[in-house]
Write an enzyme that holds these catalytic residues in place. Sequence first.
Site, mmCIF file in Angstrom:
data_model
loop_
_atom_site.group_PDB
_atom_site.id
_atom_site.type_symbol
_atom_site.label_atom_id
_atom_site.label_comp_id
_atom_site.label_asym_id
_atom_site.label_seq_id
_atom_site.Cartn_x
_atom_site.Cartn_y
_atom_site.Cartn_z
ATOM 1 C CG ASP A 77 -2.144 0.945 0.948
ATOM 2 O OD1 ASP A 77 -2.073 1.772 0.011
ATOM 3 O OD2 ASP A 77 -3.149 0.854 1.678
HETATM 4 C C1 BGC Z 1 -4.915 3.413 -0.015
HETATM 5 C C2 BGC Z 1 -5.000 2.407 -1.140
HETATM 6 C C3 BGC Z 1 -4.823 3.099 -2.453
HETATM 7 C C4 BGC Z 1 -3.470 3.804 -2.449
HETATM 8 C C5 BGC Z 1 -3.155 4.533 -3.725
HETATM 9 C C6 BGC Z 1 -3.670 4.285 -0.109
HETATM 10 O O1 BGC Z 1 -3.797 5.350 0.749
HETATM 11 O O2 BGC Z 1 -4.937 2.752 1.218
HETATM 12 O O3 BGC Z 1 -6.218 1.734 -1.086
HETATM 13 O O4 BGC Z 1 -4.924 2.190 -3.503
HETATM 14 O O5 BGC Z 1 -3.463 4.762 -1.406
HETATM 15 O O6 BGC Z 1 -3.929 5.655 -3.865
#
Ligand code: BGC
Length: 751
Positions: free
Chosen positions: A266
């Site tokens: 993530d």
């Molecule tokens: C989120 C993810 C997301 C990623 C990219 C993170 O803050 O938890 O779900 O895909 O950012 O935007």
Amino acid sequence: MKLKKIMLGMSLMTLPLLAQETQKKPVYLNPTKPIEERVEDALQRMTLEEKIGVIHAQSKFSSAGVPRLGIPELWMTDGPHGIRPEVLWDEWEQAGWTNDSCIAFPALTCLAATWNEDMSLLYGKSIGEEARYREKDVLLGPGVNIYRTPLNGRNFEYMGEDPFLAARMVVPYIKGVQANGVATCVKHYALNNQEFNRHTSNVILDDRALHEIYLPAFKAAVQEGKTWTIMGAYNLYKGEHACHNQYLINDILRRDWGFDGAVVSDWGGTHDTRQAITNGLDLEFGSWTDGLTMGATNAYDNYYLASPYLKLIQSGEFGTKELDNKVRRVLRLGFRTAMNNEKPLGSLNSPEHGAAGKKISEEGIVLLQNKNNVLPIDLSKAKKIAVIGENALKMMTVGGGSSSLKVKYEISPFDGLKTRIGSQAQVVYARGYVGDPSGSYNGVISGQDLTETRSFDELLAEAVEVAKTADYVVFIGGLNKSKHQDCEDSDRLGLELPYQQDKVISELAKVNKNLIVVNISGNAVAMPWVNEVPAIVQGWYLGSEAGNALASILVGDANPSGKLPFTFPVKLDDVAAHRLGEYPGNKEELARSTSKKDTINVSYNEGLFVGYRFTDKNKIKTLFPFGHGLSYTSFAYDKPVADKNTMSVNDKITFTVKVKNTGNRTGKEVVQLYISDKKSSLPRPIKELKGFAKVELAAGEEKEVSFTIAKEALSFYNDKTAEWVAEPGKFEAVIAASATDIKGVVPFELK
Ligand code: BGC
């Protein structure tokens, strides 16, 4: 004619030549060779630096390819409800493109509420086409974290409280997306069940709850959906961050489930180079940010899997075995997506995608209550319809965190109703309350002016006045995508509706008996006015076609057939995580903690007993149970029967029930099968969902619905032996229309 001839001539002459050319191509560029051969060939051509170069980000949403070899970059996009607009190379802010708007599909809670795998396939196909057209290789979604508490700010991005339902619904979505040569990135693996302290919560739970509740949807995504990537979660488990977690990634995901895809961190979920090397992470994204805001500028060379990794190899502390495996997985992903010669072209903002969004929404909207058959709105009689509430106007596709979108269009509930009703009745509006008048996310601006200067009392008085003289009052409220509502990186602060909506609803109920409350949310909310209001509709976040879909349900063009994918509790204390478990973490540790970086343990003491498993066990009355949803028609169930009364472990058993539409219009019913283990060596829930089928029935029509199950549906995870076991003994098949509306029980025995 002439042109055709020339082309034909050309192709006849050039075909053998082309074939020879293809044969001469290096193996990795030769599409006729198996992917694994191409991976090995590409790998052995890459330098150490090039290998390091492909396992971490080069921008907010892309990772580098190998320019020297023609191996392309990989481009990621959020997910999961539409394709995120383009951001600047190293910023969260908009790149300012004008060709990056999309169709927003309904939120995943709504998809889960359809209980229809065909809807999930349609969703995946449609969003996959949009991703493909926008030249994305990886779609960051869908999310399948289990709904443990109604306070989780991201529940709207997930598929509810039940592992079986989430598992069944995630698989077609993946297949639909990946048929476009775009990978899904199933998230957030695993145990990311709250947003509060999402980077520092260390989840403690027993192995049974892990395997029986929190992992099955991920396992199905890997083994049945064959997802090409998976996203590690922010939180910790067994003291290690989920993005580089020996137990979750190496042991379970790869060894036990045989996952051959890439693990993507993530954004900002990577914390340690050595763990990232050894514990299964393949692609590092978003380090030096919390995934939403802060971030060091162009820090990509400093990523944990960039220079620090290279140095550890150069110093001899690590060899290249782990690196080669990571690069293999990244290359494999590339051959499946960016270098996939067979992928279709995709399409963006097509009428078909709008229609798909509307269809899924109509099947996912849940009719929670309909006393006196107030719904559908009778347009032959109604002269004046009062629409009240901020959510009748508010754009819901902007906000909520990374799932925020820039849409081609979004039909508000008010506009949808007005268009549908046309000149058949007068449609009037009153605000009722002020919630969140803002409307921007990372530079995408809704463009709506929802500012309001009048006081709450003035707004309430106006709403009551308008309601008095209307034939129907449609209150459209609920939550929204702002902080502490349904929003990433923050949890809700309570179960109640915000902005004094309860008061507005109660006052409206006093002056109009045809009151319809539409709750827009991705979470359960408390409804202290439930007995005062005849009709209640769960309206989710429905994306571009929100208003059209809602209008179609409210006036009865579509017959509601959605069922709740999670329990609506009366109060927070009726939720296991709040009564028995820890939320948002260990109280003493939270009180002692002085830094936001402190790890806080969160014990899931409730174990397996999440959602209806808890309310069943403790006979807790719910506001609306899991699996509940009404229709404008009625269904009668016959007595269910089985094809045998005993089965052996290698056997199958089939249960059949006749369901009849006893009303006067076509409708769809979701028939549910729960299995109850009457006696077992380890504690088990009273019953668990193990099958469902959505059947369409014309007025008066009757159909037989069958469920065939095998030992898997009877098994539990034995944490002593780390095995799934089906214990011989007595079971019951429970046929139901919701977790509490039981239509029939068939006893049987496992020998
Ligand atoms: C989120 C993810 C997301 C990623 C990219 C993170 O803050 O938890 O779900 O895909 O950012 O935007």
